[in-house]
Scaffold this motif. Structure first.
Motif, PDB file in Angstrom:
ATOM      1  N   ASP A 162      56.121  13.203  38.393  1.00  0.00           N
ATOM      2  CA  ASP A 162      57.128  12.750  38.249  1.00  0.00           C
ATOM      3  C   ASP A 162      57.282  11.152  38.640  1.00  0.00           C
ATOM      4  OD1 ASP A 162      58.805  15.273  36.818  1.00  0.00           O
ATOM      5  OD2 ASP A 162      58.886  15.646  38.571  1.00  0.00           O
ATOM      6  N   CYS A 163      58.095  10.391  38.394  1.00  0.00           N
ATOM      7  CA  CYS A 163      57.639   9.053  38.739  1.00  0.00           C
ATOM      8  C   CYS A 163      58.865   7.946  38.538  1.00  0.00           C
ATOM      9  CB  CYS A 163      56.917   8.213  38.689  1.00  0.00           C
ATOM     10  SG  CYS A 163      54.739   9.254  38.362  1.00  0.00           S
ATOM     11  N   ASP A 164      59.760   7.615  39.746  1.00  0.00           N
ATOM     12  CA  ASP A 164      60.463   6.570  38.897  1.00  0.00           C
ATOM     13  C   ASP A 164      59.386   5.212  38.425  1.00  0.00           C
ATOM     14  OD1 ASP A 164      59.939   5.561  41.384  1.00  0.00           O
ATOM     15  OD2 ASP A 164      61.654   6.210  42.525  1.00  0.00           O
ATOM     16  N   GLY A 165      60.464   4.297  38.704  1.00  0.00           N
ATOM     17  CA  GLY A 165      60.392   3.117  38.336  1.00  0.00           C
ATOM     18  C   GLY A 165      58.915   2.521  38.876  1.00  0.00           C
ATOM     19  N   GLU A 166      59.863   2.391  40.469  1.00  0.00           N
ATOM     20  CA  GLU A 166      58.782   1.446  41.220  1.00  0.00           C
ATOM     21  C   GLU A 166      57.103   2.731  41.899  1.00  0.00           C
ATOM     22  OE1 GLU A 166      58.472  -1.237  44.261  1.00  0.00           O
ATOM     23  OE2 GLU A 166      60.166  -0.645  42.647  1.00  0.00           O
ATOM     24  N   GLN A 167      57.655   3.988  41.593  1.00  0.00           N
ATOM     25  CA  GLN A 167      56.647   4.342  41.795  1.00  0.00           C
ATOM     26  C   GLN A 167      55.271   4.216  40.579  1.00  0.00           C
ATOM     27  OE1 GLN A 167      56.665   8.831  41.480  1.00  0.00           O
ATOM     28  NE2 GLN A 167      54.324   9.500  42.546  1.00  0.00           N
ATOM     29  N   LEU A 168      55.816   4.208  39.363  1.00  0.00           N
ATOM     30  CA  LEU A 168      55.164   3.886  38.435  1.00  0.00           C
ATOM     31  C   LEU A 168      54.544   2.770  38.596  1.00  0.00           C
ATOM     32  CD1 LEU A 168      53.812   4.523  35.303  1.00  0.00           C
ATOM     33  CD2 LEU A 168      56.275   3.073  34.606  1.00  0.00           C
ATOM     34  N   LYS A 169      54.885   1.163  39.144  1.00  0.00           N
ATOM     35  CA  LYS A 169      54.824  -0.153  39.152  1.00  0.00           C
ATOM     36  C   LYS A 169      53.753  -0.063  39.791  1.00  0.00           C
ATOM     37  CE  LYS A 169      59.150  -2.475  37.911  1.00  0.00           C
ATOM     38  NZ  LYS A 169      59.860  -3.075  39.673  1.00  0.00           N
ATOM     39  N   ARG A 170      53.209   1.129  41.042  1.00  0.00           N
ATOM     40  CA  ARG A 170      52.449   0.398  42.594  1.00  0.00           C
ATOM     41  C   ARG A 170      51.413   2.265  42.312  1.00  0.00           C
ATOM     42  NH1 ARG A 170      55.897  -1.914  43.553  1.00  0.00           N
ATOM     43  NH2 ARG A 170      55.334  -3.481  41.941  1.00  0.00           N
ATOM     44  N   THR A 171      51.231   2.772  41.043  1.00  0.00           N
ATOM     45  CA  THR A 171      50.547   3.592  41.297  1.00  0.00           C
ATOM     46  C   THR A 171      49.980   3.509  39.767  1.00  0.00           C
ATOM     47  OG1 THR A 171      51.752   5.421  39.496  1.00  0.00           O
ATOM     48  CG2 THR A 171      51.607   5.486  42.301  1.00  0.00           C
ATOM     49  N   THR A 172      50.255   2.782  38.642  1.00  0.00           N
ATOM     50  CA  THR A 172      49.412   1.898  37.896  1.00  0.00           C
ATOM     51  C   THR A 172      47.772   1.420  37.962  1.00  0.00           C
ATOM     52  OG1 THR A 172      51.080   2.056  36.202  1.00  0.00           O
ATOM     53  CG2 THR A 172      49.073   0.777  35.480  1.00  0.00           C
ATOM     54  N   ASN A 173      47.558   0.752  37.826  1.00  0.00           N
ATOM     55  CA  ASN A 173      45.967   0.331  38.018  1.00  0.00           C
ATOM     56  C   ASN A 173      44.648   0.339  36.442  1.00  0.00           C
ATOM     57  OD1 ASN A 173      43.973  -1.020  38.764  1.00  0.00           O
ATOM     58  ND2 ASN A 173      43.813   0.169  40.354  1.00  0.00           N
ATOM     59  N   ALA A 174      44.860  -1.034  35.975  1.00  0.00           N
ATOM     60  CA  ALA A 174      44.313  -0.708  34.252  1.00  0.00           C
ATOM     61  C   ALA A 174      42.282  -0.371  35.078  1.00  0.00           C
ATOM     62  CB  ALA A 174      44.601  -2.332  33.898  1.00  0.00           C
ATOM     63  N   ASP A 175      42.019  -1.680  36.834  1.00  0.00           N
ATOM     64  CA  ASP A 175      40.968  -1.750  36.643  1.00  0.00           C
ATOM     65  C   ASP A 175      40.045  -0.829  36.907  1.00  0.00           C
ATOM     66  OD1 ASP A 175      39.121  -3.823  37.234  1.00  0.00           O
ATOM     67  OD2 ASP A 175      39.123  -3.286  39.209  1.00  0.00           O
ATOM     68  N   VAL A 176      40.645   1.241  36.972  1.00  0.00           N
ATOM     69  CA  VAL A 176      39.854   2.294  36.428  1.00  0.00           C
ATOM     70  C   VAL A 176      40.693   3.077  35.679  1.00  0.00           C
ATOM     71  CG1 VAL A 176      39.773   2.387  39.714  1.00  0.00           C
ATOM     72  CG2 VAL A 176      42.036   3.378  38.238  1.00  0.00           C
ATOM     73  N   SER A 177      41.106   2.330  34.485  1.00  0.00           N
ATOM     74  CA  SER A 177      41.546   2.919  33.333  1.00  0.00           C
ATOM     75  C   SER A 177      40.035   3.346  32.849  1.00  0.00           C
ATOM     76  CB  SER A 177      41.927   2.054  32.049  1.00  0.00           C
ATOM     77  OG  SER A 177      41.510   0.778  31.701  1.00  0.00           O
ATOM     78  N   TYR A 178      39.656   3.787  31.698  1.00  0.00           N
ATOM     79  CA  TYR A 178      38.565   4.496  30.937  1.00  0.00           C
ATOM     80  C   TYR A 178      37.732   3.073  30.160  1.00  0.00           C
ATOM     81  CZ  TYR A 178      41.028   4.176  26.111  1.00  0.00           C
ATOM     82  OH  TYR A 178      41.190   3.789  24.908  1.00  0.00           O
ATOM     83  N   GLY A 179      38.917   2.363  29.787  1.00  0.00           N
ATOM     84  CA  GLY A 179      38.532   0.647  29.555  1.00  0.00           C
ATOM     85  C   GLY A 179      37.483  -0.014  30.156  1.00  0.00           C
ATOM     86  N   ALA A 180      38.068  -0.477  31.367  1.00  0.00           N
ATOM     87  CA  ALA A 180      37.781  -1.097  32.610  1.00  0.00           C
ATOM     88  C   ALA A 180      36.248  -0.410  33.198  1.00  0.00           C
ATOM     89  CB  ALA A 180      38.303  -0.839  33.839  1.00  0.00           C
ATOM     90  N   LEU A 181      36.761   1.327  33.316  1.00  0.00           N
ATOM     91  CA  LEU A 181      35.245   2.192  33.610  1.00  0.00           C
ATOM     92  C   LEU A 181      34.167   2.140  33.258  1.00  0.00           C
ATOM     93  CD1 LEU A 181      36.987   4.944  35.200  1.00  0.00           C
ATOM     94  CD2 LEU A 181      35.928   2.568  36.473  1.00  0.00           C
ATOM     95  N   THR A 182      34.437   1.582  31.541  1.00  0.00           N
ATOM     96  CA  THR A 182      33.712   1.834  30.624  1.00  0.00           C
ATOM     97  C   THR A 182      32.557   0.513  30.459  1.00  0.00           C
ATOM     98  OG1 THR A 182      34.227   3.761  29.099  1.00  0.00           O
ATOM     99  CG2 THR A 182      32.789   2.024  27.718  1.00  0.00           C
ATOM    100  N   ALA A 183      33.418  -0.628  30.382  1.00  0.00           N
ATOM    101  CA  ALA A 183      32.792  -1.922  30.326  1.00  0.00           C
ATOM    102  C   ALA A 183      32.063  -2.073  31.258  1.00  0.00           C
ATOM    103  CB  ALA A 183      34.053  -2.698  30.326  1.00  0.00           C
ATOM    104  N   ARG A 184      32.086  -2.281  32.701  1.00  0.00           N
ATOM    105  CA  ARG A 184      31.590  -2.350  34.003  1.00  0.00           C
ATOM    106  C   ARG A 184      30.450  -1.253  33.903  1.00  0.00           C
ATOM    107  NH1 ARG A 184      36.420  -2.303  36.597  1.00  0.00           N
ATOM    108  NH2 ARG A 184      36.446  -0.182  37.594  1.00  0.00           N
ATOM    109  N   GLY A 185      30.419  -0.156  33.581  1.00  0.00           N
ATOM    110  CA  GLY A 185      29.156   0.808  33.493  1.00  0.00           C
ATOM    111  C   GLY A 185      28.573  -0.297  32.332  1.00  0.00           C
ATOM    112  N   LEU A 186      28.457  -1.144  31.365  1.00  0.00           N
ATOM    113  CA  LEU A 186      27.959  -1.632  30.595  1.00  0.00           C
ATOM    114  C   LEU A 186      27.270  -2.543  30.555  1.00  0.00           C
ATOM    115  CD1 LEU A 186      29.284   0.094  27.578  1.00  0.00           C
ATOM    116  CD2 LEU A 186      27.139   0.893  28.767  1.00  0.00           C
ATOM    117  N   ARG A 187      28.095  -3.097  32.337  1.00  0.00           N
ATOM    118  CA  ARG A 187      28.027  -4.683  32.455  1.00  0.00           C
ATOM    119  C   ARG A 187      28.307  -5.045  31.425  1.00  0.00           C
ATOM    120  NH1 ARG A 187      21.614  -4.117  35.005  1.00  0.00           N
ATOM    121  NH2 ARG A 187      22.558  -2.278  36.774  1.00  0.00           N
ATOM    122  N   ALA A 188      29.848  -5.054  31.096  1.00  0.00           N
ATOM    123  CA  ALA A 188      30.275  -5.517  29.853  1.00  0.00           C
ATOM    124  C   ALA A 188      31.113  -6.531  30.626  1.00  0.00           C
ATOM    125  CB  ALA A 188      30.146  -5.121  28.801  1.00  0.00           C
TER     126      ALA A 188
END
Length: 358
Positions: A162-188
């Motif tokens: 359960d998140c309001d708009g402010e909490q959603l903004k503060r707790t979204t982090n694309a840098d720990v998304s599956y895409g970013a994690l996969t790419a960094r693991g592959l040094r891409a």
């Protein structure tokens, strides 16, 4: 020029004065490495997509991060460690001081998706007595991730669903998304071209029917109608991952929408096929396109991939996303940070079996 009109300071170790320094005279693009979709506006780089990152090198005991952004959040990383999180910083130069004397790597990453706003980065600046050095080299591998909120990392750091708009903004982090994690693991190097709520033909719960993800895909600045990203010759991803369909099918068709279940499925398959053809035309035959299927749209994606393969495009592959063990404890039942880690591991394992020509 985006001037250092406001100054904030992080102390690391010793104390430091807060005397601001002007940005280096060289162009911003020449002093930083980025693989993101950015628009060069001279003294600033503008952008909108989540997960856009900038990497630089400085010599000295401090580094300033020049920003003009009233909406997005950022992580500032020095020598691989996060030293600050900036919340909608506005027009400012954020200083990290008290570094040991020497050469340091610095990375700035946009955490969340703010498609209604344009972000601006004015470069890294060195503290008095230091210098901005030549930018880090680009990585030889490149991956593009295309998707919606599940790819953007929507609410993945939240402790509750359960998140309001402010909490959603503060707790979204694309840098720990599956895409970013996969790419960094592959040094891409990578792009996360994700837009929450958008579908291939139908958006979440039928909202904003005049647009869909494909309306925005070609843009660098999402809130500028008609904007077109000028793809540099250096951006040649050998892997493109497409994860679109959740918003098309996750809610029932509402009264008044121009769809039946059958016509929505047909339109989705047609648009998906056309989108894959567009990607193939853009990136050529050497790029592997990975189409992700799960839940109610898995069969449609698999059908499109089979059609493309039968037509001679053997560079399109289907990945049946395994959701076993996911807790969906992010905001509004989205992937949690733990889920993203699991998915990155599963995606990496799947990619190991593909003949990708890096």
């Amino acid at each position: 020029m985006l001037a250092a009109s406001a100054v904030s300071t992080v102390l690391i170790g010793t104390s430091a004065v807060t005397t601001a320094a002007a940005p280096e005279p060289r162009g911003v693009r020449d002093s930083v490495h980025t693989a993101g979709r950015v628009k060069d506006a001279g003294d600033v780089l503008q952008y909108s997509w989540p997960g856009v990152y900038f990497e630089g090198r400085i010599r000295g005991t401090g580094v300033g991060v020049v920003l003009d952004d009233p909406a997005a959040d950022y992580d500032v990383q020095v020598d691989g460690a996060t030293v600050a999180t900036l919340t909608a910083p506005g027009r400012t130069t954020h200083w990290v001081r008290g570094l040991r004397e020497g050469v340091h790597t610095v990375r700035l990453v946009k955490r969340n998706d703010t498609p209604w706003s344009t972000s601006a980065f004015g470069g890294f600046v060195a503290a008095p007595g230091g210098a901005v050095l030549a930018r880090p080299a680009a990585r030889s591998r490149q991956i593009e991730f295309i998707g919606d909120s599940l790819t953007a990392g929507y609410g993945n750091l939240s402790a509750s669903r359960d998140c309001d708009g402010e909490q959603l903004k503060r707790t979204t982090n694309a840098d720990v998304s599956y895409g970013a994690l996969t790419a960094r693991g592959l040094r891409a190097d990578y792009q996360i071209n994700a837009y929450s709520g958008q579908g291939m033909v139908r958006n979440y719960n039928g909202g904003s029917p005049e647009v869909n993800y494909r309306t925005f895909y070609d843009r660098a600045l999402l809130n500028v109608p008609g904007d077109v990203w000028q793809k540099p010759g250096t951006w040649r991803p050998r892997l493109v991952v497409v994860h679109l369909g959740t918003n098309d099918f996750s809610t029932p068709v509402n009264p008044g929408e121009p769809w039946t279940d059958e016509s929505l499925a047909a339109a989705y398959r047609s648009a998906y096929s056309g989108f894959l053809a567009k990607l193939r035309g853009r990136y050529g035959p050497a790029t592997t396109i990975l189409a992700v299927g799960t839940g109610p749209f898995a069969g449609h994606v698999e059908h499109v991939v089979q059609e493309r393969t039968a037509a001679g495009d053997r560079g399109v592959r289907y990945w049946p996303l395994d959701t076993n063990g996911l807790d969906y404890s992010g905001c509004h039942w989205h992937y949690s940070a733990r889920d993203h880690r699991l998915l990155a591991d599963r995606l990496t394992a799947f990619l190991a079996g593909l003949p990708i020509r890096w």
